[in-house]
Write a protein that holds these residues in place. Structure first.
Motif, PDB file in Angstrom:
ATOM      1  N   VAL A 127       6.178  19.912   6.807  1.00 27.59           N
ATOM      2  CA  VAL A 127       5.962  18.096   7.051  1.00 27.59           C
ATOM      3  C   VAL A 127       5.290  18.056   5.565  1.00 27.59           C
ATOM      4  N   GLU A 128       5.530  17.550   4.693  1.00 25.85           N
ATOM      5  CA  GLU A 128       4.650  16.902   3.577  1.00 25.85           C
ATOM      6  C   GLU A 128       4.623  15.693   3.943  1.00 25.85           C
ATOM      7  N   VAL A 129       3.273  15.501   3.441  1.00 31.77           N
ATOM      8  CA  VAL A 129       2.257  14.293   3.363  1.00 31.77           C
ATOM      9  C   VAL A 129       2.170  13.994   1.787  1.00 31.77           C
ATOM     10  N   GLU A 130       2.189  13.836   1.529  1.00 34.09           N
ATOM     11  CA  GLU A 130       2.387  13.316  -0.233  1.00 34.09           C
ATOM     12  C   GLU A 130       0.884  11.295  -0.364  1.00 34.09           C
ATOM     13  N   ALA A 131      -0.041  11.756  -0.855  1.00 38.69           N
ATOM     14  CA  ALA A 131      -1.099  11.450  -0.086  1.00 38.69           C
ATOM     15  C   ALA A 131      -1.602  10.319  -1.365  1.00 38.69           C
ATOM     16  N   TYR A 132      -2.120   9.756  -1.437  1.00 38.92           N
ATOM     17  CA  TYR A 132      -2.080   8.645  -2.670  1.00 38.92           C
ATOM     18  C   TYR A 132      -4.407   8.229  -2.117  1.00 38.92           C
ATOM     19  N   GLY A 133      -5.325   8.657  -2.694  1.00 40.10           N
ATOM     20  CA  GLY A 133      -6.206   8.435  -2.396  1.00 40.10           C
ATOM     21  C   GLY A 133      -6.521   6.265  -2.925  1.00 40.10           C
ATOM     22  N   GLU A 134      -6.574   6.036  -3.911  1.00 40.24           N
ATOM     23  CA  GLU A 134      -6.554   5.057  -4.445  1.00 40.24           C
ATOM     24  C   GLU A 134      -8.031   4.595  -4.405  1.00 40.24           C
ATOM     25  N   THR A 135      -8.663   3.470  -3.547  1.00 36.87           N
ATOM     26  CA  THR A 135      -9.868   3.370  -3.625  1.00 36.87           C
ATOM     27  C   THR A 135     -10.680   3.575  -2.836  1.00 36.87           C
ATOM     28  N   SER A 136     -10.264   4.033  -1.473  1.00 37.44           N
ATOM     29  CA  SER A 136     -10.843   4.322  -0.030  1.00 37.44           C
ATOM     30  C   SER A 136     -10.252   5.903   0.494  1.00 37.44           C
ATOM     31  N   GLY A 137      -9.875   6.025  -0.087  1.00 39.70           N
ATOM     32  CA  GLY A 137      -9.366   7.526  -0.102  1.00 39.70           C
ATOM     33  C   GLY A 137      -7.921   7.856   1.571  1.00 39.70           C
ATOM     34  N   VAL A 138      -8.265   8.191   2.034  1.00 37.32           N
ATOM     35  CA  VAL A 138      -7.147   9.142   3.200  1.00 37.32           C
ATOM     36  C   VAL A 138      -7.047  10.180   3.617  1.00 37.32           C
ATOM     37  N   THR A 139      -6.962  10.152   5.052  1.00 32.01           N
ATOM     38  CA  THR A 139      -7.939  11.352   5.838  1.00 32.01           C
ATOM     39  C   THR A 139      -6.405  12.253   6.634  1.00 32.01           C
ATOM     40  N   ILE A 140      -5.850  13.056   6.844  1.00 27.40           N
ATOM     41  CA  ILE A 140      -5.250  13.610   7.568  1.00 27.40           C
ATOM     42  C   ILE A 140      -5.650  14.654   8.530  1.00 27.40           C
ATOM     43  N   VAL A 141      -5.445  14.408   9.865  1.00 27.17           N
ATOM     44  CA  VAL A 141      -5.947  15.546  11.119  1.00 27.17           C
ATOM     45  C   VAL A 141      -4.911  16.341  11.428  1.00 27.17           C
ATOM     46  N   ILE A 142      -5.011  17.738  11.075  1.00 20.88           N
ATOM     47  CA  ILE A 142      -4.245  18.229  12.054  1.00 20.88           C
ATOM     48  C   ILE A 142      -5.137  19.352  13.514  1.00 20.88           C
ATOM     49  N   ILE A 175       1.831  21.977   6.935  1.00 17.92           N
ATOM     50  CA  ILE A 175       1.576  20.515   6.559  1.00 17.92           C
ATOM     51  C   ILE A 175       1.871  20.487   4.561  1.00 17.92           C
ATOM     52  N   ARG A 176       2.182  20.518   3.953  1.00 21.29           N
ATOM     53  CA  ARG A 176       2.643  20.538   2.540  1.00 21.29           C
ATOM     54  C   ARG A 176       2.005  19.398   1.975  1.00 21.29           C
ATOM     55  N   LEU A 177       0.914  19.375   1.951  1.00 26.02           N
ATOM     56  CA  LEU A 177       0.099  18.418   0.942  1.00 26.02           C
ATOM     57  C   LEU A 177       0.642  18.222  -0.425  1.00 26.02           C
ATOM     58  N   THR A 178       1.474  16.996  -1.317  1.00 33.59           N
ATOM     59  CA  THR A 178       1.030  16.509  -2.455  1.00 33.59           C
ATOM     60  C   THR A 178       0.625  15.498  -2.752  1.00 33.59           C
ATOM     61  N   GLY A 179       0.595  14.723  -4.370  1.00 35.26           N
ATOM     62  CA  GLY A 179       0.069  13.157  -4.304  1.00 35.26           C
ATOM     63  C   GLY A 179      -1.219  13.528  -5.599  1.00 35.26           C
ATOM     64  N   SER A 180      -2.363  12.803  -5.187  1.00 34.81           N
ATOM     65  CA  SER A 180      -3.337  13.004  -5.986  1.00 34.81           C
ATOM     66  C   SER A 180      -4.401  12.427  -5.428  1.00 34.81           C
ATOM     67  N   GLY A 181      -5.566  12.668  -5.391  1.00 37.01           N
ATOM     68  CA  GLY A 181      -6.526  12.233  -4.572  1.00 37.01           C
ATOM     69  C   GLY A 181      -7.064  10.886  -4.880  1.00 37.01           C
TER      70      GLY A 181
END
Length: 206
Positions: A127-142, A175-181
């Protein structure tokens, strides 16, 4: 009427049988063999023998022979890509059961995003998760037993915090994580103590 004898000539091999196997080809067969062992289709000795042959196979034909007597895995149901955007009140998916697509995109925005896979059943290999933290962030729980590949992630100024282990169980997705913090950062982890207590209290909750 005369009866024609059967044709003694061998049947032509599959066009792909002589193609050289790649590392990914071997790894896919290894995963399938391990799944078969978990299902009780292969005993430990036979699993070890087939794994050794899989890792030393040179062609796709040799690999195919190792799984020829195993049922074909059912294709996972396809779900459309999921996009989450953290508005003023944030956004989340889970921890209840939900349909996991091959790709999830999360934009932390001003409210943050949380993606919780704790209760899902996912038959996808990745599963590809493309995450961009931007101002308040992203949390991923597996869940425990799932693993993450964070090599394609740009930590940005907010950073990437990886609290997962590499102990991946057979039949679980990567989980294949891409994007930017970005400024807010991205966190990927297993359930914390509070989340574990809730899971234990309501194990079948939707």
């Amino acid at each position: 009427m005369s009866i024609q004898p059967p044709d003694p000539s061998p049947r032509p091999a599959s066009p792909s049988s002589g193609i050289r196997a790649s590392h990914d080809d071997r790894e896919a067969v290894v995963e399938r063999l391990r799944d078969a062992a978990v299902e009780g289709r292969l005993d430990p000795d036979e699993l070890d023998t087939r794994l050794e042959r899989a890792l030393t196979s040179r062609t796709q034909g040799e690999l195919a022979a190792l799984t020829a007597d195993l049922p074909r895995p059912e294709p996972a149901e396809e779900h459309p890509p999921l996009v989450l955007k953290g508005g003023i009140f944030g956004a989340s998916r889970g921890p209840g059961r939900w349909d996991v697509p091959r790709k999830v995109t999360a934009h932390g925005g001003v409210g943050g995003v949380k993606i919780d896979f704790s209760r899902v059943e996912c038959r996808l290999a990745e599963v590809e998760v493309e995450a961009y933290g931007e101002t308040s962030g992203v949390t991923i729980v597996i869940p425990d037993g799932w693993a993450a590949d964070t090599g394609g992630m740009d930590p940005g100024t907010g950073g990437l915090r990886d609290g997962t282990t590499s102990d991946r169980l057979p039949g679980t997705p990567l989980i294949r994580l891409t994007g930017s913090g970005g400024p807010g950062g991205v966190v990927i982890r297993h359930p914390d103590d509070r989340e574990r207590r809730k899971l234990a209290k309501n194990p079948e909750r939707d």
